[in-house]
Design a protein around this motif. Structure first.
Motif, PDB file in Angstrom:
ATOM      1  N   HIS A 129       2.992   7.036  -5.097  1.00  0.00           N
ATOM      2  CA  HIS A 129       2.283   5.970  -5.798  1.00  0.00           C
ATOM      3  C   HIS A 129       2.074   6.247  -7.277  1.00  0.00           C
ATOM      4  CE1 HIS A 129       1.746   4.412  -1.839  1.00  0.00           C
ATOM      5  NE2 HIS A 129       0.868   5.318  -1.484  1.00  0.00           N
ATOM      6  N   GLY A 130       2.313   7.489  -7.711  1.00  0.00           N
ATOM      7  CA  GLY A 130       2.194   7.812  -9.121  1.00  0.00           C
ATOM      8  C   GLY A 130       0.756   7.805  -9.610  1.00  0.00           C
ATOM      9  N   PRO A 131       0.545   7.539 -10.906  1.00  0.00           N
ATOM     10  CA  PRO A 131      -0.808   7.500 -11.464  1.00  0.00           C
ATOM     11  C   PRO A 131      -1.534   6.231 -11.043  1.00  0.00           C
ATOM     12  CG  PRO A 131       0.776   6.926 -13.141  1.00  0.00           C
ATOM     13  CD  PRO A 131       1.578   7.308 -11.927  1.00  0.00           C
ATOM     14  N   GLY A 132      -2.806   6.165 -11.410  1.00  0.00           N
ATOM     15  CA  GLY A 132      -3.621   5.010 -11.037  1.00  0.00           C
ATOM     16  C   GLY A 132      -4.489   5.354  -9.849  1.00  0.00           C
ATOM     17  N   GLY A 133      -4.916   4.335  -9.149  1.00  0.00           N
ATOM     18  CA  GLY A 133      -5.825   4.555  -8.036  1.00  0.00           C
ATOM     19  C   GLY A 133      -7.270   4.525  -8.475  1.00  0.00           C
ATOM     20  N   THR A 134      -8.163   4.672  -7.501  1.00  0.00           N
ATOM     21  CA  THR A 134      -9.604   4.590  -7.743  1.00  0.00           C
ATOM     22  C   THR A 134     -10.246   5.959  -7.846  1.00  0.00           C
ATOM     23  OG1 THR A 134      -9.743   2.464  -6.613  1.00  0.00           O
ATOM     24  CG2 THR A 134     -11.783   3.719  -6.804  1.00  0.00           C
ATOM     25  N   PHE A 135      -9.874   6.877  -6.939  1.00  0.00           N
ATOM     26  CA  PHE A 135     -10.457   8.219  -6.955  1.00  0.00           C
ATOM     27  C   PHE A 135      -9.588   9.151  -6.130  1.00  0.00           C
ATOM     28  CE2 PHE A 135     -11.912   6.661  -2.915  1.00  0.00           C
ATOM     29  CZ  PHE A 135     -12.201   7.752  -2.121  1.00  0.00           C
ATOM     30  N   SER A 136      -9.834  10.440  -6.306  1.00  0.00           N
ATOM     31  CA  SER A 136      -9.196  11.473  -5.486  1.00  0.00           C
ATOM     32  C   SER A 136     -10.264  12.372  -4.891  1.00  0.00           C
ATOM     33  CB  SER A 136      -8.232  12.323  -6.310  1.00  0.00           C
ATOM     34  OG  SER A 136      -7.103  11.596  -6.711  1.00  0.00           O
ATOM     35  N   ILE A 137      -9.950  12.953  -3.749  1.00  0.00           N
ATOM     36  CA  ILE A 137     -10.722  14.053  -3.181  1.00  0.00           C
ATOM     37  C   ILE A 137      -9.859  15.298  -3.297  1.00  0.00           C
ATOM     38  CG2 ILE A 137     -11.767  14.994  -1.082  1.00  0.00           C
ATOM     39  CD1 ILE A 137     -12.497  12.145  -0.312  1.00  0.00           C
ATOM     40  N   THR A 138     -10.430  16.382  -3.829  1.00  0.00           N
ATOM     41  CA  THR A 138      -9.685  17.605  -4.106  1.00  0.00           C
ATOM     42  C   THR A 138     -10.369  18.805  -3.465  1.00  0.00           C
ATOM     43  OG1 THR A 138     -10.894  17.978  -6.167  1.00  0.00           O
ATOM     44  CG2 THR A 138      -8.851  16.719  -6.320  1.00  0.00           C
ATOM     45  N   CYS A 139      -9.581  19.845  -3.225  1.00  0.00           N
ATOM     46  CA  CYS A 139     -10.119  21.148  -2.858  1.00  0.00           C
ATOM     47  C   CYS A 139      -9.057  22.193  -3.157  1.00  0.00           C
ATOM     48  CB  CYS A 139     -10.554  21.203  -1.392  1.00  0.00           C
ATOM     49  SG  CYS A 139      -9.232  20.946  -0.184  1.00  0.00           S
ATOM     50  N   ALA A 140      -9.439  23.457  -3.198  1.00  0.00           N
ATOM     51  CA  ALA A 140      -8.505  24.537  -3.493  1.00  0.00           C
ATOM     52  C   ALA A 140      -9.073  25.839  -2.956  1.00  0.00           C
ATOM     53  CB  ALA A 140      -8.260  24.653  -5.000  1.00  0.00           C
ATOM     54  N   ALA A 141      -8.173  26.773  -2.624  1.00  0.00           N
ATOM     55  CA  ALA A 141      -8.610  28.072  -2.103  1.00  0.00           C
ATOM     56  C   ALA A 141      -7.475  29.076  -2.228  1.00  0.00           C
ATOM     57  CB  ALA A 141      -9.026  27.960  -0.638  1.00  0.00           C
ATOM     58  N   ARG A 142      -7.833  30.347  -2.297  1.00  0.00           N
ATOM     59  CA  ARG A 142      -6.861  31.423  -2.162  1.00  0.00           C
ATOM     60  C   ARG A 142      -6.799  31.800  -0.689  1.00  0.00           C
ATOM     61  NH1 ARG A 142      -6.445  36.662  -1.216  1.00  0.00           N
ATOM     62  NH2 ARG A 142      -4.961  37.982  -2.368  1.00  0.00           N
ATOM     63  N   ILE A 143      -5.589  31.933  -0.162  1.00  0.00           N
ATOM     64  CA  ILE A 143      -5.378  32.277   1.240  1.00  0.00           C
ATOM     65  C   ILE A 143      -4.532  33.550   1.293  1.00  0.00           C
ATOM     66  CG2 ILE A 143      -4.371  31.528   3.422  1.00  0.00           C
ATOM     67  CD1 ILE A 143      -4.887  28.649   2.570  1.00  0.00           C
ATOM     68  N   ALA A 144      -4.981  34.523   2.054  1.00  0.00           N
ATOM     69  CA  ALA A 144      -4.299  35.818   2.134  1.00  0.00           C
ATOM     70  C   ALA A 144      -3.159  35.765   3.142  1.00  0.00           C
ATOM     71  CB  ALA A 144      -5.293  36.913   2.487  1.00  0.00           C
ATOM     72  N   ALA A 145      -2.187  34.914   2.835  1.00  0.00           N
ATOM     73  CA  ALA A 145      -0.976  34.778   3.643  1.00  0.00           C
ATOM     74  C   ALA A 145       0.067  34.103   2.772  1.00  0.00           C
ATOM     75  CB  ALA A 145      -1.250  33.957   4.902  1.00  0.00           C
ATOM     76  N   THR A 146       1.321  34.171   3.167  1.00  0.00           N
ATOM     77  CA  THR A 146       2.395  33.614   2.352  1.00  0.00           C
ATOM     78  C   THR A 146       2.419  32.089   2.445  1.00  0.00           C
ATOM     79  OG1 THR A 146       4.011  33.662   4.146  1.00  0.00           O
ATOM     80  CG2 THR A 146       3.782  35.673   2.802  1.00  0.00           C
ATOM     81  N   PRO A 147       3.002  31.410   1.447  1.00  0.00           N
ATOM     82  CA  PRO A 147       3.181  29.960   1.553  1.00  0.00           C
ATOM     83  C   PRO A 147       3.965  29.549   2.799  1.00  0.00           C
ATOM     84  CG  PRO A 147       3.483  30.637  -0.728  1.00  0.00           C
ATOM     85  CD  PRO A 147       3.368  31.895   0.080  1.00  0.00           C
ATOM     86  N   ASP A 148       4.979  30.320   3.187  1.00  0.00           N
ATOM     87  CA  ASP A 148       5.730  29.984   4.393  1.00  0.00           C
ATOM     88  C   ASP A 148       4.832  29.982   5.625  1.00  0.00           C
ATOM     89  OD1 ASP A 148       8.006  29.811   2.863  1.00  0.00           O
ATOM     90  OD2 ASP A 148       9.020  31.528   3.770  1.00  0.00           O
ATOM     91  N   ALA A 149       3.951  30.977   5.729  1.00  0.00           N
ATOM     92  CA  ALA A 149       3.054  31.049   6.879  1.00  0.00           C
ATOM     93  C   ALA A 149       2.077  29.871   6.892  1.00  0.00           C
ATOM     94  CB  ALA A 149       2.294  32.373   6.868  1.00  0.00           C
ATOM     95  N   CYS A 150       1.567  29.505   5.712  1.00  0.00           N
ATOM     96  CA  CYS A 150       0.639  28.365   5.629  1.00  0.00           C
ATOM     97  C   CYS A 150       1.341  27.071   6.009  1.00  0.00           C
ATOM     98  CB  CYS A 150       0.071  28.255   4.226  1.00  0.00           C
ATOM     99  SG  CYS A 150      -0.976  29.628   3.715  1.00  0.00           S
TER     100      CYS A 150
END
Length: 214
Positions: A20-41
């Protein structure tokens, strides 16, 4: 110290999404460090039958195509989430809602800018060791599909994006997640269920981390 960013679920300005690209009304975000590889996640996120083991927000994920791999989410896979808006609800409590979705992006990340988070996220803390020259990992996204389970897409549409980026020399993952809501009903969703979705994202993130870190 390794680069890491930890952010609980929060509502904020709309961030762009692959479909959908830019625009929209709002976003919900979160972030974390995870002690495992991206492949495992990624393997945990795409393994539909494993959701009851780790995800208190989405306790059931059903792939809706007999032609698709019955166990894994792939690009364009149609599937249904069974949602518990209260992640603390006991086992056996009925689902709050269902949502018919499709995988809209599943791709490797391999580009310049290891220290650069997605647009709208704060910069990563500095690391003592030099940053890698490339940003590597995985990106997966999904969006609602036309279904009696969903509001008409012209009234409400959204897309959820998860990025799994290598940190600590590939031994760990910087996890980014955002969902952007578009359409006339988006302000109502923000007001009525925004806080519940924030809690759900936190439960998802902690469940994923617990599953892969073991």
């Amino acid at each position: 110290a390794a680069t890491a960013l930890s952010l609980p679920g929060a509502r904020g300005p709309p961030l762009p999404t692959p479909s959908h690209g830019p625009g929209g009304t709002f976003s919900i975000t979160c972030a974390a460090r995870i002690a495992a590889t991206p492949d495992a996640c990624l393997d945990v996120i795409v393994s539909a039958s494993e959701y009851p083991k780790w995800n208190r927000f989405i306790r059931k994920c059903v792939i809706d195509s007999a032609a698709a791999d019955s166990a894994k989410l792939r690009l364009h896979t149609p599937f249904t989430f069974h949602v518990w808006l209260d992640p603390s609800a006991p086992d056996g409590a009925p689902a709050s809602a269902t949502s018919a979705l499709e995988v809209s992006a599943l791709e490797r990340i391999d580009d310049d800018g290891a220290a650069s988070p997605p647009p709208g996220f704060p910069s990563l803390p500095r690391a003592r060791a030099p940053l890698a020259e490339t940003r590597r990992g995985w990106r997966i996204a999904w969006r609602p599909r036309s279904s009696w389970r969903n509001a008409p897409l012209w009234l409400l549409r959204s897309e959820r994006v998860q990025e799994l980026v290598e940190v600590d020399g590939g031994r760990a993952t910087q996890y980014y997640c955002w969902e952007t809501f578009y359409g006339p009903l988006a302000p109502l969703v923000r007001r009525l269920t925004g806080r519940q979705v924030e809690r759900g994202f936190d439960a998802w993130m902690e469940g994923l981390r617990g599953m892969v870190e073991g």
